[in-house]
Design an enzyme around this catalytic site. Structure first.
Site, PDB file in Angstrom:
ATOM      1  N   TYR B 291     -16.888  23.336 -14.420  1.00  0.00           N
ATOM      2  CA  TYR B 291     -16.102  24.066 -15.424  1.00  0.00           C
ATOM      3  C   TYR B 291     -16.170  25.536 -15.049  1.00  0.00           C
ATOM      4  CZ  TYR B 291     -16.184  19.907 -18.423  1.00  0.00           C
ATOM      5  OH  TYR B 291     -16.034  18.648 -18.933  1.00  0.00           O
ATOM      6  N   PRO B 367     -14.594  21.483 -23.817  1.00  0.00           N
ATOM      7  CA  PRO B 367     -15.193  20.245 -23.337  1.00  0.00           C
ATOM      8  C   PRO B 367     -16.597  20.404 -22.752  1.00  0.00           C
ATOM      9  CG  PRO B 367     -13.625  21.055 -21.726  1.00  0.00           C
ATOM     10  CD  PRO B 367     -13.608  22.025 -22.860  1.00  0.00           C
TER      11      PRO B 367
END
Lengths: 667, 667
Positions: B291, B367
């Site tokens: 990420y 997320p």
């Protein structure tokens, strides 16, 4: 191609043909599917087993399943046996529980003994073979061999285009392949496979021959008969089994019992005062297997019992007498059979390293110790990788001789064990100390506890050979076959005192250096066909030890052992003993221990550490393996996880490793 | 049949229609397959997910999978995350490891956090649904709803032949159902599901409408929209999400990294001095999910970022700046996407207890904490059994209101957590104590550790309602919905002080009384649709306690709770605290605790003991549950393992149990 082959244009060829798709045949096919070897496996029955047959899975079998990746399926579905209860008559003649013991010794393995019927186990093998052969290797059912020809002039030539075995196969119709059930019962029984039944192979062949067609000729390099106690293959070779049947007749019932016997979900050995003995084996889905001594049925003059007298009703009646005063009945019977105890072992397990026999084809004994399927599978587990490496041209054909020397010795040990155990279990309990004809229940318990270790499969200790570099005489340590190494290299047992040459590599918890995940180290020794060089790197933060490791790795990195044609057959694993957080994979370990792949980066799954885990505690693996935490050592394991060689972690040690492999691999 | 139904002869009927076959929709279908409820589940996409999407499985999700019987499949295939490493800039601005912590707190659960891509998880659900519905319930792919009509006059009538919902479905062609990939890349991406992309539902419908046919009308009792952040179902209901996007833009790469960064197989939170932050999530098969904060891409005037600027190349370039001086590149990219952080939660989770929304349809957030899929599945896990019992006519429809009160409150908590965590993670690290704009790395670590418990899913504590008999105000403890019980019964928390009303039943090791096998007790609380009366029988060898147990069991045995129409919905489990070897199942426990079946004998799987195991040690389960070893108590769990009621183990206590059920079950 040789001219004689051209005269048989219809013959197909394969590397290995396996006769019989029970657990032994399937285990062999599993190995060969990993080696991507051109294999055929045929079975005379038209369908696989759905009920009954063998059901106990010993610790070593579970370790082997785990090495193929499907122990978890068995573990999840099976019933787990935890406690063994012994029931004996008191002075009043009434049975009572005399002992409770753990069913397997505590701390022996990460597994425990479990029970699951053979059909499920065959299913796991079939799924695995399908996956690893890309669905190219399938069991050919309702197919049986009807002739075997061996070109004896060519058996010694193991060159890749030599197919000295010719087998004629006959394809049966569906009806032909279905065994007749005995006694007109609705419940499926195993009498057709029992030693009380005649073999039906010749009948099957005779009836099939009356029709046209349905035959096929196959030429093969190697053949393995996993075709059971009546082995057709063994008969073709003219090999005999040695041993005799006893007078003990036993019945087997797989039922859902309705009973007030308190230990019906425990494994039990019940000796009644005068009605015989019974073994209780709790199984999955409320089923219980009962082994029941049939004292009222005796062998006739021929030495064999009359099978027509045996029905589920006669068996349960015998059981009710043994278990009285408790009540026992059933509404549902899943399967039943009967057998006459006999211990027999084959004189030969192989013919010229070309045709091999495994499983019941070379050893039969009583089923109650739960050994049959396990030892049979382990036969094939021993043979499979040897055949695989020889067919691949990687290993010298001489290693095939170790199959008989290793496994026939095990079969002999098994028969000795079973002989003793059966006698103690089938005998009437002694009434008192003066009753010398009766069996002393203390002796039975002792035999059981000793037998437990043997029965686990973990005590197997293969003798010295080119595959096991330990001192001593190869013929003495095996079954008499000469499998001594030409290299004369001896592993240094003292460097890994608890990791025995000839025994399976033990398992202790270790952590992956790169992600701190806890593993049983044995789980990293997958049955993927590879030997393993296990580098016990010791304390790598010590500059002196780092120097030794570097010098070992330098030799390793430039060794032909890791040359492209071998790298799929030799894997390097590392276990160090420094603190996990004090070392780094890329900084502290030579590249050869975690190779770089141009597409997928470094290997993060080959270096492990003996250190404390967050969630699973600490077990001190170095102590478990008997290896010095500071200086380490190197251990070589065979593709079946047995320890082949041990040496020092330095240049000289690596020369020893190379010498060990020189006795095995094609140079 | 009512006349208006006869005017629509082509309409088919079902009990429940589920829109969307992601993890939430499949979890719901899983429950309904257990209840054998007539269900349809449709998804607009033509195929299931094969790469990317959510991947973290939290402890509670694994417990739930285990209750359905497939946690082992996830556990085996997944990557296990064990350690979390934090990397922060030093005073020289160069990143270095500042902390190592266990990824989940030690001792919280028998599971740990694992990572496996959503496609595999969907596969486990699909296999399970297939098995439990006898292959009658299948996901209908490339099917989407195009109109929804609710007969508002009839929504309150939950009688079995009332179908107040009418949905028109459109069946798409294969081409229509395939999402377009962005940017012409060869690598599959998730931008079409990202919040940076426009929803394509209307386009799909418009293009499909130009063709003939392909529509179908379905009448349903209940409908559940599990159709994601762009939820069509939510839009039909006119429900809004509350909350705003932030300016933080993040990219996601699933790659096999080639790097010298030492912690690439650990979960890492990396804060660079000025180039943004990155989270490293190691995955199965050498994959790593990154990420990556995209500091150079900003939202435009509309508040949204220009997705055309985002490619795998721009994302990896950003990652390389964050992770410098370490090198990072890849040859293989499995999937990628980008998103803009925003925390939003639905105002309503249900319309009139007839149409429900679950998962991303009612909560969206970043997320990185690995919460999305887990909370979504747990929404459906909460709703499924309630719908099942109401459709079956077993439970009162009023329990359906607890779905919103329980799950909207969780969503609000999640959004609060994510808001705080995202800010700390996306913010620039403070240069020194005077740097008030920067994020203090100590605060980040603290937030992470606190968040860990929340993120595990184990801290969920449902408020008082007819399903959770605890004191307090139902509206306050939930999301404001009034779900208070009409029965006014309060469980006696002190009798099981560590088994909290409203929280999931904790798990400790116990032994089966009949076979001595060790189990995690929670494993016996299968998600098979049943409430459980858990009898903590205490010390049953004490005559006084035996008397209390007998009197409780007498009341239980004659209770309508175990009447034939309920027995499939209420199960009795027992855990006693005497020595295992001092008691016997048939002698010491009333029949109602281990019922006799005429065909299959006694039940040997319902009575357990808190005693020492042979192989797995001892944990003192009674202490773990906070129950007195002598006197015990009774605990009632809901079908989803949450604790609903606690009372004394006597006749009066049983009256309390009955009262609790009176508030839930149809009398």
């Amino acid at each position: 191609m040789a001219p004689d082959r051209q005269t048989q244009p219809k013959a197909s060829q394969c590397d290995v043909i396996i006769v019989g798709a029970g657990p032994a045949g399937l285990m062999l096919a599993t190995w060969l599917s990993h080696y991507k070897i051109n294999t055929r496996i045929v079975d005379k029955r038209g369908s696989k087993i759905y009920a009954g047959q063998a059901d106990g899975l010993q610790l070593r079998s579970l370790e082997i399943f785990d090495s193929f990746g499907f122990a978890d399926r068995a573990w999840k579905e099976a019933n787990h046996m935890v406690e063994m209860c012994m029931w004996n008559p008191g002075s009043d003649g009434v049975i009572r529980r005399s002992d409770r013991v753990p069913d397997v010794p505590v701390g022996l393995s990460r597994f425990k003994q479990i029970v699951l019927h053979q059909g499920r186990i065959e299913r796991f093998f079939l799924d695995h073979i399908k996956k690893h052969s890309n669905d190219t290797l399938r069991v050919e059912r309702a197919v049986l061999p009807e002739s075997l020809r061996i070109d004896e002039d060519r058996v010694a030539d193991h060159s890749p285009d030599n197919y000295p075995i010719t087998v004629q196969l006959r394809h049966l119709s569906e009806d032909e392949a279905k065994p007749a059930q005995s006694n007109g019962s609705n419940v499926s029984d195993g009498l057709f496979r029992s030693n009380l039944a005649d073999d039906d192979t010749e009948d099957l062949l005779a009836s099939s021959r009356q029709k046209e067609g349905g035959t096929e000729t196959v030429r093969a390099k190697y053949m393995v008969g996993c075709d059971g106690a009546h082995s057709w293959t063994r008969k073709q070779l003219g090999f005999e089994l040695e041993g005799e049947p006893t007078d003990y007749i036993w019945g087997v019932l797989d039922i859902i019992p309705i009973t007030n016997f308190p230990d019906i979900r425990m494994r039990c050995a019940i000796h009644s005062a005068a009605a015989g003995s019974m073994m209780v084996i709790p199984r999955e889905n409320k089923l219980v297997r009962l082994y029941i001594q049939l004292t009222e049925i005796k062998p006739d003059a021929s030495g064999r019992a009359d099978r027509s007298k045996i029905t589920p009703e006669t068996i349960i009646t015998a059981a009710q007498k043994i278990i009285a005063p408790y009540k026992l009945r059933y509404e549902y019977c899943d399967w039943w059979t009967a057998y006459q105890i006999g211990q027999r072992v084959g004189k030969n397990f192989a013919h010229e390293s070309r045709v091999f026999l495994a499983g019941d084809a070379v050893h039969t004994h009583s089923p109650k110790a739960g050994q049959g399927m396990n030892v049979s599978m382990q036969d094939a587990y021993n043979l499979g990788w040897k055949l695989g490496l020889v067919v691949k041209g990687v290993a010298q054909p001489s290693i095939l001789k170790t199959y008989q020397s290793e496994r026939r010795r095990i079969a002999q040990d098994l028969i000795d064990f079973d002989h003793k155990f059966s006698r103690l279990f089938s005998g009437r309990p002694a009434k008192d100390v003066m009753d010398e004809e009766g069996v002393n229940m203390k002796d039975f318990k002792e035999a059981f506890l000793k037998g437990n270790l043997f029965a686990s499969g973990l005590s197997v200790d293969y003798g010295t050979s080119m595959l096991v570099a330990k001192p001593g005489n190869a013929a003495d340590q095996g079954d008499g076959t000469d499998v001594s190494s030409q290299i004369h290299v001896i592993g240094k047992q003292a460097l890994a005192s608890e990791t025995k040459l000839g025994m399976r590599f033990p398992s202790f918890q270790v952590l992956n250096q790169s992600d701190a995940r806890a593993w049983e180290f044995q789980q990293k020794l997958k049955s993927d066909g590879r030997f393993r060089i296990i580098v016990f790197a010791g304390n790598v933060v010590s500059p002196q030890q780092k120097g030794r490791l570097d010098s070992f790795c330098q030799a390793l990195a430039s060794s032909p052992l890791l040359a492209p044609h071998l790298v799929t057959h030799v894997e390097v694993l590392t276990l160090h003993s420094s603190k996990r957080t004090e070392v780094e994979l890329l900084r502290d370990f030579p590249d050869v221990l975690h190779p770089l792949d141009a597409k997928t980066g470094w290997d993060y799954n080959s270096v492990y550490v003996d250190d404390v885990s967050y969630h699973e505690g600490y077990v001190d693996a170095y102590a478990g393996y008997g290896v010095d935490r500071e200086t380490g050592c190197v251990v070589v394991t065979r593709p079946d996880q047995y320890v082949g060689y041990i040496d020092t972690l330095d240049k000289e040690g690596f020369r020893g490793v190379e010498a060990y492999f020189r006795g095995i691999l094609v140079s």
